[in-house]
Design an enzyme around this catalytic site. Structure first.
Site, PDB file in Angstrom:
ATOM      1  N   ASP A  20       0.785  -1.238   0.000  1.00 16.98           N
ATOM      2  CA  ASP A  20       0.000   0.000   0.000  1.00 16.98           C
ATOM      3  C   ASP A  20       0.820   1.293   0.000  1.00 16.98           C
ATOM      4  OD1 ASP A  20      -1.884  -1.977   0.332  1.00 16.98           O
ATOM      5  OD2 ASP A  20      -2.425  -1.424   2.368  1.00 16.98           O
ATOM      6  N   LYS A  83      -7.200  -3.956  -2.798  1.00  9.35           N
ATOM      7  CA  LYS A  83      -7.758  -4.718  -1.685  1.00  9.35           C
ATOM      8  C   LYS A  83      -8.598  -3.805  -0.792  1.00  9.35           C
ATOM      9  CE  LYS A  83      -3.642  -4.426   1.329  1.00  9.35           C
ATOM     10  NZ  LYS A  83      -4.195  -3.680   2.476  1.00  9.35           N
ATOM     11  N   CYS A 116      -1.871  -2.210   8.218  1.00  8.64           N
ATOM     12  CA  CYS A 116      -1.798  -3.208   7.143  1.00  8.64           C
ATOM     13  C   CYS A 116      -0.551  -4.080   7.221  1.00  8.64           C
ATOM     14  CB  CYS A 116      -1.876  -2.507   5.783  1.00  8.64           C
ATOM     15  SG  CYS A 116      -3.443  -1.638   5.519  1.00  8.64           S
TER      16      CYS A 116
END
Length: 199
Positions: A20, A83, A116
């Site tokens: 990310d 995602k 994350c």
């Protein structure tokens, strides 16, 4: 007395995960330029070592795509996986993991450390996959969150390493075919890091 597990990594069973590193976070994450630069070097190194690479984007419709510097380093045709779950181990990436069932170790970098990245690390450890956190390629908005997340992952069994340490460990010696390519990556000028090395 049982032998201590040292966490030596082997490229044939190892993958790189880039979590990310997206446009929207540019002004938010402490040391973001360092994270981007480190992730770019890791991608280039993994590509030279012919390792599988998984890049994810958290809700890219709102948070934008992967930073262009990293995109430009990816193997031709490789795309990031969008995602919605925080972890890189959910349904959104199930197809990638099914294609790479040989993976037993991962090098993990990206953001944010305490959300994350940490949730990915814990999910992988639950699966019996060894996790190596690339500490110079991981950050959060607040340094306290980064520090506690790295400590938490380490308590659960993840190993901590730097980008240079891990890539040179994968090569094992100067006779490796990728040595010139990878050593050149670490002779380049690097972004000054505000990220603490001591946890």
């Amino acid at each position: 007395m049982s032998k201590m597990h040292t966490g030596k990594i082997q490229p044939e069973q190892c993958a790189l995960l880039v979590c990310d590193v997206q446009e929207r976070f540019t002004a938010l994450i402490t040391g973001f330029d360092v994270v981007v630069d480190t992730c770019r070097r890791m991608v280039a190194g993994a590509k030279a070592l012919d390792m599988p690479i998984l890049v994810t984007e958290q809700y890219p419709k709102a948070l934008g795509g992967t930073k262009q510097l990293i995109k430009d380093s990816l193997p031709t045709g490789m795309q990031a996986h969008p995602k919605l779950l925080f972890s890189m181990c959910g349904d959104d990436t199930a197809g990638w993991w099914a294609k790479h069932s040989e993976i037993r170790q991962v090098l993990l970098c990206g953001i944010e450390a305490h959300v994350c990245v940490l949730q990915t690390a814990l999910d992988l450890l639950d699966r019996g996959i060894e996790v190596h956190l690339v500490v110079d390629g991981i950050s959060s908005q607040r340094l306290v969150d980064r520090q506690i997340a790295l400590n938490r992952a380490s308590q659960s069994g993840a190993f901590l390493g730097t980008s240079e340490m891990l890539l040179f460990q994968l090569m094992q010696g100067a006779k490796h075919p990728a040595f010139k390519t990878i050593s050149t990556l670490f002779k380049e000028n690097r972004v000054d890091s505000p990220l603490p090395g001591k946890l």
